[in-house]
Design a protein around this motif. Structure first.
Motif, PDB file in Angstrom:
ATOM      1  N   GLN B  45       3.192  -2.429   0.903  1.00 52.16           N
ATOM      2  CA  GLN B  45       2.948  -3.289  -0.251  1.00 52.16           C
ATOM      3  C   GLN B  45       2.173  -4.559   0.127  1.00 52.16           C
ATOM      4  O   GLN B  45       1.754  -5.310  -0.754  1.00 52.16           O
ATOM      5  CB  GLN B  45       4.259  -3.665  -0.951  1.00 52.16           C
ATOM      6  N   ILE B  47      -0.878  -5.620   0.673  1.00 44.01           N
ATOM      7  CA  ILE B  47      -2.257  -5.148   0.566  1.00 44.01           C
ATOM      8  C   ILE B  47      -3.272  -6.199   0.997  1.00 44.01           C
ATOM      9  O   ILE B  47      -4.476  -5.955   0.953  1.00 44.01           O
ATOM     10  CB  ILE B  47      -2.573  -4.700  -0.875  1.00 44.01           C
ATOM     11  N   HIS B  48      -2.812  -7.385   1.434  1.00 41.43           N
ATOM     12  CA  HIS B  48      -3.726  -8.448   1.839  1.00 41.43           C
ATOM     13  C   HIS B  48      -4.082  -8.305   3.315  1.00 41.43           C
ATOM     14  O   HIS B  48      -3.517  -7.499   4.042  1.00 41.43           O
ATOM     15  CB  HIS B  48      -3.075  -9.807   1.574  1.00 41.43           C
ATOM     16  N   THR B  61      -5.675  -4.765   6.466  1.00 39.43           N
ATOM     17  CA  THR B  61      -4.650  -4.976   5.450  1.00 39.43           C
ATOM     18  C   THR B  61      -3.387  -4.247   5.922  1.00 39.43           C
ATOM     19  O   THR B  61      -3.442  -3.418   6.835  1.00 39.43           O
ATOM     20  CB  THR B  61      -5.088  -4.394   4.096  1.00 39.43           C
ATOM     21  N   PRO B  63      -1.484  -1.812   4.542  1.00 42.24           N
ATOM     22  CA  PRO B  63      -1.521  -0.345   4.507  1.00 42.24           C
ATOM     23  C   PRO B  63      -2.416   0.257   5.599  1.00 42.24           C
ATOM     24  O   PRO B  63      -2.122   1.325   6.118  1.00 42.24           O
ATOM     25  CB  PRO B  63      -2.082  -0.038   3.119  1.00 42.24           C
TER      26      PRO B  63
END
Lengths: 120, 422
Positions: B45, B47-48, B61, B63
């Motif tokens: 979660q 994603i940054h 990021t 993921p």
């Protein structure tokens, strides 16, 4: 001659930069690396940012999934809102691997929107 | 009962990294047990950007970082089970797992605890007021927005300026919400400076230091919060109270290692870190049980989680190959300014070439040094430009200094302090 103090955001170190603008000449001090030097110069002339976000898409079977994406490189800070709008309304469908291009050359900025998650 | 050599509880970055290193060291009978429907843990979660600079020499990021680890796990064909929850680990290393296939007991020879952490909820900090909809912990909000595509609110106040709060300030702004302010109890933020810039300054979101939420108002849905400044004892100053209308409140007020399973296994926990008490082999008080990642102590960078997990796997693999080795436990004491040190014990009989001591400070210290003492004598001093509670520090000890430490009866870490030999 103008001097600005900024925090470099290129990596988690967050070096404190001192940027001097003297007519056309820009001098950056306080950086620990080359990337910080570039950031300092850009930030006072043409600030840019990476964008990371996630969007609803439909995979190959039409099932709704969340796809996390990022820009392949930085985009001008004042175009962030436009890019987000464009990504949202693009109506993406399909399966993706990490690194696949989701939107090519977004808003003619020469930047790709790239998948950061695998969708099957 | 099925027997498995190494059971790893948790398939996030700590568990995956440990599995990869264990496999590379020749341990093939591994099982990763993960309660979610995919591997990756909290990285899925996040994603940054900002992950992987040390481990992969690239900025990734969350993921993408997880994907690199998962790819290695798949390449090595390391067994894992998804949607499987470990309910109990006994002190004899019997692991009880429940899933849609039923319930199973597995006899493990070694267990690595890598369950990560949970968020401190509203109840833990006792914010008075109504119990209405619209109050989320920042991580829950992140999951709802990034994994499920929910729009969680329009007018947002965020309590806590740690990285999760800052990242969500930007994320919700991207989704069209109006983030009215971030409220921070301390006079400084525990988040990365880069996040203050790219998540708050960029969007002109005000950060109110030395302030807190003193009351919550809302019938069915949140209507607003009262925010007040706090004094030097962090008590609210009533005269400064102001009402901020909002429909969403995010709580980013701390992460707590999730050690229910460690407790049931009889492992000694530290009240300061919330995680297991470990020695320099990352082994807990129960032989053959190891702990790494956020379940041991809360990390700031996932790269350090991977490094810690690699160390842990090395020790666990050594345990599986050669059994319990001789130990001489040297306590590591936190002194002046140091809140905690991991590991809490150093094995004096260990023979590895390097020892990493990780610690956090109580406060912000500038232009100071960190001293390591063996039996009261300074053996190593490192100059530090700045030490803050929000950034975990690591001191690497090798060679002669490491030899001195391994002969000591007691080792301590302090901030400030004299030159070597004093």
């Amino acid at each position: 001659m103008e001097r600005r103090e900024l925090t470099c955001i290129s990596c988690p170190m967050g070096c404190l930069l001192s940027v001097e603008l003297d007519k056309e000449q820009i001098t950056v001090t306080g950086n620990s690396c080359k990337i910080g030097l570039e950031y300092g110069k850009n930030e006072v002339t043409n600030p840019k940012r990476m964008i990371t976000t996630s969007i609803k898409i439909k995979n190959q079977n039409g099932v709704e999934k969340m796809l996390s994406v990022k820009t392949s490189e930085t985009v001008p800070k004042d175009r962030i809102a436009d890019c987000l709008k464009e990504i949202k309304k693009a109506g993406i469908t399909g399966d993706f691997s990490v690194g696949d291009i989701v939107i090519k050359n977004i808003l003619n900025l020469d930047v790709e929107i790239v998948a950061t998650r695998a969708i099957q | 009962m099925r027997e498995i050599e190494m059971v790893i509880v948790g398939g996030g970055p700590a568990g995956l990294s440990a599995a990869i290193r264990a496999y590379e060291l020749g341990i093939k009978d591994i099982l990763i047990i993960e309660r979610n429907d995919s591997l990756g843990g909290v990285l899925r979660q996040c994603i940054h950007n900002g992950f992987g600079l040390h481990i992969f020499k690239q900025e990734l990021t969350g993921p993408e970082y997880a994907q690199r680890l998962v790819e290695k796990v798949e390449e090595y064909q390391i067994p894992y089970r998804l949607e499987s929850m470990v309910l109990n680990v006994s002190s004899e290393k019997v692991v009880t797992v429940i899933s849609t296939y039923g319930i199973e007991n597995i006899q493990a020879k070694a267990v690595i605890f890598a369950m990560g952490c949970r968020e401190r909820p509203r109840g833990a900090i006792n914010i008075p007021g109504d119990r209405c909809a619209g109050i989320f912990s920042a991580g829950t909000a992140q999951e709802l927005v990034n994994m499920h595509g929910y729009e969680i609110g329009k007018e947002v106040v965020i309590l806590g300026s740690g990285d999760i709060g800052l990242i969500m300030a930007r994320r919700l702004t991207y989704e069209g919400a109006n983030v009215k302010c971030v409220v921070e109890l301390m006079p400084y933020s525990s988040g990365l400076k880069r996040n203050i810039v790219q998540c708050l300054d960029d969007y002109e979101i005000p950060l109110k230091y030395s302030s807190t939420v003193t009351n919550i108002v809302g019938k069915e849905r949140l209507e607003g919060v009262y925010v007040a400044q706090v004094d030097e004892y962090r008590k609210p100053i009533k005269e400064t109270e102001e009402f901020i209308p909002c429909d969403t409140l995010l709580l980013s007020v701390g992460l707590v290692p999730e050690n229910e399973l460690s407790k049931s296994a009889g492992i000694d926990l530290s009240t300061i870190t919330g995680g297991a008490v470990v020695d320099s082999n990352m082994q807990t008080s129960v032989p053959g049980m190891f702990s790494c990642g956020n379940v041991l102590h809360i990390h700031d960078l996932v790269d350090n989680v991977t490094l810690e997990a690699y160390e842990t796997a090395e020790s666990a693999a050594g345990y599986l190959k050669s059994g319990e080795k001789g130990k001489r436990m040297i306590p590591v004491i936190s002194e002046d300014g140091v809140r905690y040190v991991v590991p809490q014990y150093i094995n004096g009989l260990d023979e590895t070439a390097q020892l990493d001591l990780k610690f956090r400070s109580f406060d912000v210290y500038k232009f100071t040094n960190v001293s390591i003492l063996a039996d009261g004598k300074v053996v190593k001093t490192s100059k530090k430009r700045i030490i803050t509670p929000g950034e975990m520090e690591k001191i690497t000890i090798k060679g002669e200094v490491l030899e001195k430490i391994r002969m000591a009866k007691e080792v301590s870490v302090r901030i400030g302090g004299d030159e070597v030999g004093a």
